[in-house]
Write an enzyme that holds these catalytic residues in place. Structure first.
Site: not given
Length: 680
Positions: A265, A304
């Site tokens: 990720e 993120c």
């Protein structure tokens, strides 16, 4: 702050927790210095010089695997809840340390309480959605023979290796816990490697879990520092979960041995689209601006999932810029998060601050112009940066779609059509999330079709959900977190999906008897027992899979059908009009109500006296197969299919296989009956 936290933060070199003991090197002149994000004060040094990583991995396999493997899904789920309670009781200690990373109280809530929330969520899901067993059965039975003597199923069993979890600096509590929870529930031991700048907070979290005395032996290890030889120790059956930069993910993927599962990720150029209907003055416009500012300020933009591209209709660009400016002026106070009134803290380190400002300059060089904020570094020891909004007049340039300034930075781009907006989103090369502010279902439908293939998650924001929305940047335990392309191509969370990432799905073929033994679920064709004792008279301690009651028969009359129709109000023509029903290609004429048959079946199989069966709490998988006409007879077979004791209650759940047949032994209906049954 408690004494346990003092031990960790006063130690010259941050300890690791390996092989069920705390470890640290005696000295290392090359240890990395970690500093307070606001003051520059040295907090701790980090080093793993001399740490035997091979022994840590072997400990996970030889100690962690057996200790977790002897527990059922429900037992592991209950431990997750106890971990969450232990962290909740001492979370003030974590909040105090979190401030040193630059996190405000609101930021810490997202990280610390968010991480604890993941433990609670997976505890609940594990007990609701998984069996109290060691094997998870996936999907329906696949018949492989005409006579039912050969069947197929899919089952999940835990992988027999170690789950290596490499985490980013921005969420030192939530990040490790969102990986640890599903791995633990699956039965895999975890080896956590936190990011160096904030690893001391992860160490404090692990220390609380260790001191709770709840961790099964070998189930959790922490490596505080670099892991240069770790990947050399991995093999088939191990799992690597990584969160961080796309470039580091690519490097680690190349180093991952064949057969080791690797999921990533990574940072992505996420977008937020303002719909053409969401003009200034609408609730959607206001919600869009609020959300954009929140994503710039939360964690000082070090997320993120933060919004890197604000995609707005051409005619709304100036209004959005001014609204964002006003909102930032109203809400932003940059400073040390321990000071009263501060709403945005510093970046995690001076190095990170300098990197963010370099990327802002790269965005300017790529065609952007700063319309809010500055690219100048503030004077002082803290890693402070003011929020920055850039505007790109040309959406075709590469920089705005490829360069990420991992801080309180976003870029505004304009569009004219839904196709153009979708194309701009796609130019990011794959994202974790895109949000859309619109109250127009047609626009929402069109842009969903355009952006979904490039995103792991899409959030729609409008006047109906603005107050309850969890926000653009907040992954939820029950929804997948990850995305294609630049976002890493991996997937985390998503409820039980993440648990299954740590397990092996295997197709198993065999007789009904064999599959019953392997899966813990009775299969039609396997042995069934009628021992003269009604199954409803048996407690969980006495009941066995395959225990059955076969009822007497009962004839269905036309009077029964009409009585049920008038009593319930269900006078559908198939039950009341012979000619119309006969004209229907499905029915031979007037037929009994399906729910009449299910009700009668309950009367045929039930034992009415008080006993171990406490309640019927539902039916599942009900299918009506053969119509029943006046004059037909029915009977029912009820077989104990699955028995699931509850760990925290004096009762458990029993799933019964119910089959209604007619006088010709044809199957009329099939379904599962769900009951709660006392343990004793």
């Amino acid at each position: 702050m408690g004494d346990t936290m003092t031990v960790a933060t006063e130690t010259a070199i941050l300890p690791s927790y390996v092989r069920d003991a705390w470890w640290q090197p005696s000295a290392d002149a090359q240890a990395t210095v970690v500093r307070d994000a606001s003051t520059g004060e040295e907090i701790v040094r980090v080093s793993t010089a001399g740490l035997d990583l091979a022994a840590a991995v072997e400990h996970a396999r030889t100690v962690g695997q057996p200790s977790l493997g002897e527990l059922t899904f429900h037992q592991r789920a209950l431990l997750l809840k106890q971990f969450a309670i232990a962290l909740t009781e001492r979370k003030d200690e974590l909040y105090a340390l979190s401030a040193r990373t630059g996190a405000t109280k609101a930021d810490s809530w997202v990280d610390i309480d968010g991480g604890i929330g993941v433990l609670f969520a997976y505890s609940g899901k594990g007990r609701r959605e998984l069996p109290n067993a060691h094997v998870y059965v996936d999907g329906p039975v696949e018949p492989l023979s005409k006579d039912g003597s050969f069947l197929g199923r899919h089952v999940y069993t835990r992988l027999r290796g170690v789950a290596v979890q490499i985490n980013a600096f921005n969420f030192p509590v939530w990040g490790p816990l969102e990986k640890f929870a599903p791995a633990f529930l699956a039965g895999m031991p975890s080896l956590i490697k936190p990011a160096t700048p904030t690893g001391y907070l992860t160490e404090a979290m692990v220390r609380i879990l260790v001191e709770s005395g709840l961790l099964p032996a070998g189930s959790l290890q922490l490596v505080s520092g670099s892991v240069p030889s770790l990947f050399d120790e991995l093999r088939l059956g191990d799992v690597v979960g990584f969160t961080g930069s796309a470039s580091t993910a690519a490097s680690l993927r190349e180093r991952t041995p064949a057969g080791v599962r690797f999921t990533a990720e990574t940072d992505s150029i996420n977008a937020s689209v303002l719909g053409p209907d969401a003009v200034a003055g609408t609730p959607e416009f206001d919600a869009y601006v609020r959300q954009l500012v929140v994503e710039m300020m939360t964690k000082a933009g070090q997320k993120c999932t933060a919004i890197r591209r604000a995609i707005v209709p051409t005619g709304q660009a100036d209004a959005v810029i001014e609204a964002v400016r006003a909102r930032l002026d109203e809400k932003t106070v940059v400073g040390d998060p321990r000071e009263e009134g501060v709403t945005m803290g510093p970046l995690v380190s001076l190095e990170q601050r300098d990197e963010v400002l370099r990327q802002v300059q790269a965005l300017v060089a790529g065609g952007g112009r700063i319309v809010i904020g500055s690219s100048d570094a503030p004077v002082g020891d803290g890693a402070f940066v003011d929020p920055v909004l850039l505007r790109f007049d040309d959406a075709d340039g590469d920089a705005v779609h490829t360069v990420e300034a991992f801080g309180p930075v976003s870029s505004l781009i304009t569009y004219d059509t839904v196709a153009e907006a979708s194309d701009i989103v796609a130019r990011g090369g794959g994202s974790l999330v895109t949000s859309v502010a619109t109250h127009d279902p047609a626009f929402a439908t069109a842009i969903m079709a355009g952006v979904a293939p490039w995103n792991g998650r899409v959030l729609f924001l409008d006047r109906d959900d603005a107050r309850s929305s969890t926000g653009h940047g907040s992954p939820m335990p029950g929804l997948v977190h990850g995305g294609p392309g630049r976002a890493g191509g991996g997937e985390e969370l998503g409820g039980i999906r993440a648990v299954l990432h740590h397990m092996q799905r295997t197709a198993v073929q065999g007789s009904p008897e064999m599959l019953t033994a392997i899966t813990g679920q009775w299969h039609a064709g396997a042995g069934a027992r009628e021992d003269g004792i009604h199954p409803f008279r048996k407690s969980l301690a006495q009941l066995r899979i395959g225990d059955r009651i076969a009822s007497r028969t009962r004839e269905v009359t036309l009077e029964d059908i009409e009585t049920f129709a008038h009593f319930t109000g269900d006078t559908f023509y198939a039950h009341m009009d012979e000619e119309a029903s006969a004209a229907n290609p499905v029915f031979p004429g007037r037929v009994a109500h399906g729910y009449l048959l299910v009700s009668w079946a309950a009367g045929l199989f039930v034992d009415p006296e008080p006993g171990p069966v406490l309640a019927n709490y539902g039916l599942e998988n009900l299918r009506f197969i053969t119509p029943v006409s006046p004059g037909d007879s029915i009977r029912v077979e009820l077989t104990a299919k699955q028995i699931t004791p509850r760990e925290t209650d004096e009762y458990g759940e029993v799933r019964w296989d119910a089959v209604i047949r007619n006088q010709d032994d044809e199957t009329v209906a099939t379904y599962d009956v769900l009951t709660l049954v006392a343990k004793e």
